[in-house]
Write a protein that holds these residues in place. Structure first.
Motif, short mmCIF file in Angstrom:
data_model
loop_
_atom_site.label_atom_id
_atom_site.label_comp_id
_atom_site.label_asym_id
_atom_site.label_seq_id
_atom_site.Cartn_x
_atom_site.Cartn_y
_atom_site.Cartn_z
N ASN A 1 1.42 -1.10 -0.11
CA ASN A 1 0.32 0.00 0.38
C ASN A 1 0.56 1.20 -0.01
O ASN A 1 1.67 1.63 1.03
CB ASN A 1 -0.88 -0.13 1.15
CG ASN A 1 -1.95 0.80 1.50
OD1 ASN A 1 -2.61 1.62 0.09
ND2 ASN A 1 -2.53 1.09 2.26
N VAL A 2 0.26 2.07 -0.55
CA VAL A 2 1.11 3.88 -1.05
C VAL A 2 0.84 4.33 0.18
O VAL A 2 -0.23 4.31 0.49
CB VAL A 2 1.24 4.37 -1.84
CG1 VAL A 2 1.53 5.56 -2.04
CG2 VAL A 2 1.07 3.95 -3.24
N ASN A 3 2.16 4.86 0.92
CA ASN A 3 1.50 5.82 2.43
C ASN A 3 1.41 6.64 1.86
O ASN A 3 2.57 7.99 1.85
CB ASN A 3 2.66 5.57 3.28
CG ASN A 3 2.60 6.04 4.69
OD1 ASN A 3 1.24 6.63 4.45
ND2 ASN A 3 3.21 5.45 5.85
N THR A 4 0.02 7.31 2.39
CA THR A 4 0.55 9.18 2.01
C THR A 4 0.70 9.78 3.12
O THR A 4 1.01 11.08 2.63
CB THR A 4 -1.12 8.94 0.89
OG1 THR A 4 -1.66 8.90 1.27
CG2 THR A 4 -1.59 8.30 -0.39
N THR A 5 0.58 9.49 3.79
CA THR A 5 1.32 10.61 5.16
C THR A 5 1.90 9.79 6.16
O THR A 5 1.52 8.97 7.35
CB THR A 5 -0.57 10.37 5.41
OG1 THR A 5 -0.62 9.14 6.63
CG2 THR A 5 -1.25 11.29 5.45
N PRO A 6 2.86 8.91 5.84
CA PRO A 6 4.83 8.41 6.45
C PRO A 6 4.89 9.46 7.63
O PRO A 6 4.70 10.44 7.27
CB PRO A 6 5.36 8.58 5.61
CG PRO A 6 5.02 9.85 4.88
CD PRO A 6 3.91 9.82 4.46
N PRO A 7 5.80 8.85 8.24
CA PRO A 7 6.21 9.12 9.16
C PRO A 7 7.77 10.24 8.08
O PRO A 7 7.60 10.27 7.65
CB PRO A 7 6.77 8.64 10.10
CG PRO A 7 6.66 6.91 9.53
CD PRO A 7 5.58 7.29 8.86
N SER A 8 7.82 11.04 9.42
CA SER A 8 9.13 11.83 8.59
C SER A 8 10.72 10.43 8.55
O SER A 8 10.45 9.79 9.35
CB SER A 8 9.69 12.57 10.48
OG SER A 8 8.92 13.40 10.68
N GLY A 9 11.03 11.38 7.28
CA GLY A 9 12.32 9.96 7.22
C GLY A 9 13.58 10.24 8.18
O GLY A 9 13.16 10.91 9.28
N PRO A 10 14.44 9.21 7.57
CA PRO A 10 15.21 8.98 8.73
C PRO A 10 16.20 10.21 8.69
O PRO A 10 16.44 11.12 7.64
CB PRO A 10 15.83 8.03 8.04
CG PRO A 10 15.18 7.28 7.32
CD PRO A 10 14.35 8.04 5.99
N SER A 11 16.91 10.66 9.48
CA SER A 11 17.44 11.73 10.09
C SER A 11 18.68 11.98 9.87
O SER A 11 19.13 10.83 9.42
CB SER A 11 17.21 11.85 11.79
OG SER A 11 18.23 12.74 12.12
N GLY A 12 18.87 12.68 8.87
CA GLY A 12 19.98 13.55 7.95
C GLY A 12 19.77 12.78 6.84
O GLY A 12 20.89 12.67 5.88
N LYS A 13 19.09 12.20 6.07
CA LYS A 13 18.19 11.76 4.84
C LYS A 13 17.88 12.21 4.23
O LYS A 13 16.32 12.80 4.24
CB LYS A 13 18.05 10.22 4.84
CG LYS A 13 19.24 8.89 6.03
CD LYS A 13 20.35 9.11 4.93
CE LYS A 13 21.46 8.52 6.00
NZ LYS A 13 22.61 7.86 5.86
#
Length: 168
Positions: A88-100
């Motif tokens: 499933n495509v996540n249209t409201t993901p958590p913040s991405g990996p720090s520093g990336k």
């Protein structure tokens, strides 16, 4: 209610190509649903499922392959193999990996059984990576319990063809 875009049950060895599938307004309105369906190939299909997974494959379905499937109008998914997963495509993901820097491709891939498996690739464009070092792109997995991101140890990038691989 339940609805399906493409539903294969005890259907084997099919080739589906260049289909556009859109489902909406129904609970479990899967874009592609596989139940005891083996060795099917999906090529250049576009799948958009609202309120459900774009791809749902029970563990009874084996040997299926996806090539260049556009999910929710953006993510370009290719699989070498998958069994017993929901994609499933996540249209409201958590913040991405720090520093990336994320490439905005967030998928929720859920195991549906103890034997679930997926090997997949995501394609990207040169403009997606214009401001980053393309050679360090990896696929990351979010751990909701710890709230942290971890790169897949098997992930790699093919910079010549703009593909990031899960490597499973």
């Amino acid at each position: 209610s339940t609805g399906y875009g493409i539903y294969l049950q005890t259907n084997n060895n099919n080739i589906l190509s260049s289909n556009t599938v859109t489902t909406s307004s129904a609970t479990n309105a899967y874009g592609l649903y596989l139940d005891n369906a083996d060795n099917n190939n999906f090529t250049n299909d576009k799948v958009n499922a609202t309120n459900a997974a774009e791809v749902y494959s029970l563990s009874t379905s084996t040997g299926n392959k996806i090539t260049s499937m556009i999910l929710l109008g953006d993510e370009n998914l290719t699989t070498g193999s998958f069994v017993g997963v929901s994609i499933n495509v996540n249209t409201t993901p958590p913040s991405g990996p720090s520093g990336k820097t994320d490439l905005t491709d967030f998928l929720n891939i859920t195991n549906l059984s103890a034997t679930s498996y997926i090997d997949f690739n995501l394609s990207y464009t040169d403009s997606d990576v214009s401001a980053i070092d393309e050679s360090v792109i990896l696929i990351y997995r979010y751990n909701s319990s710890s709230g942290s991101w971890n790169s897949l140890n098997t992930s790699s990038v093919d910079t010549a063809n703009n593909i990031v691989k899960s490597g499973n």
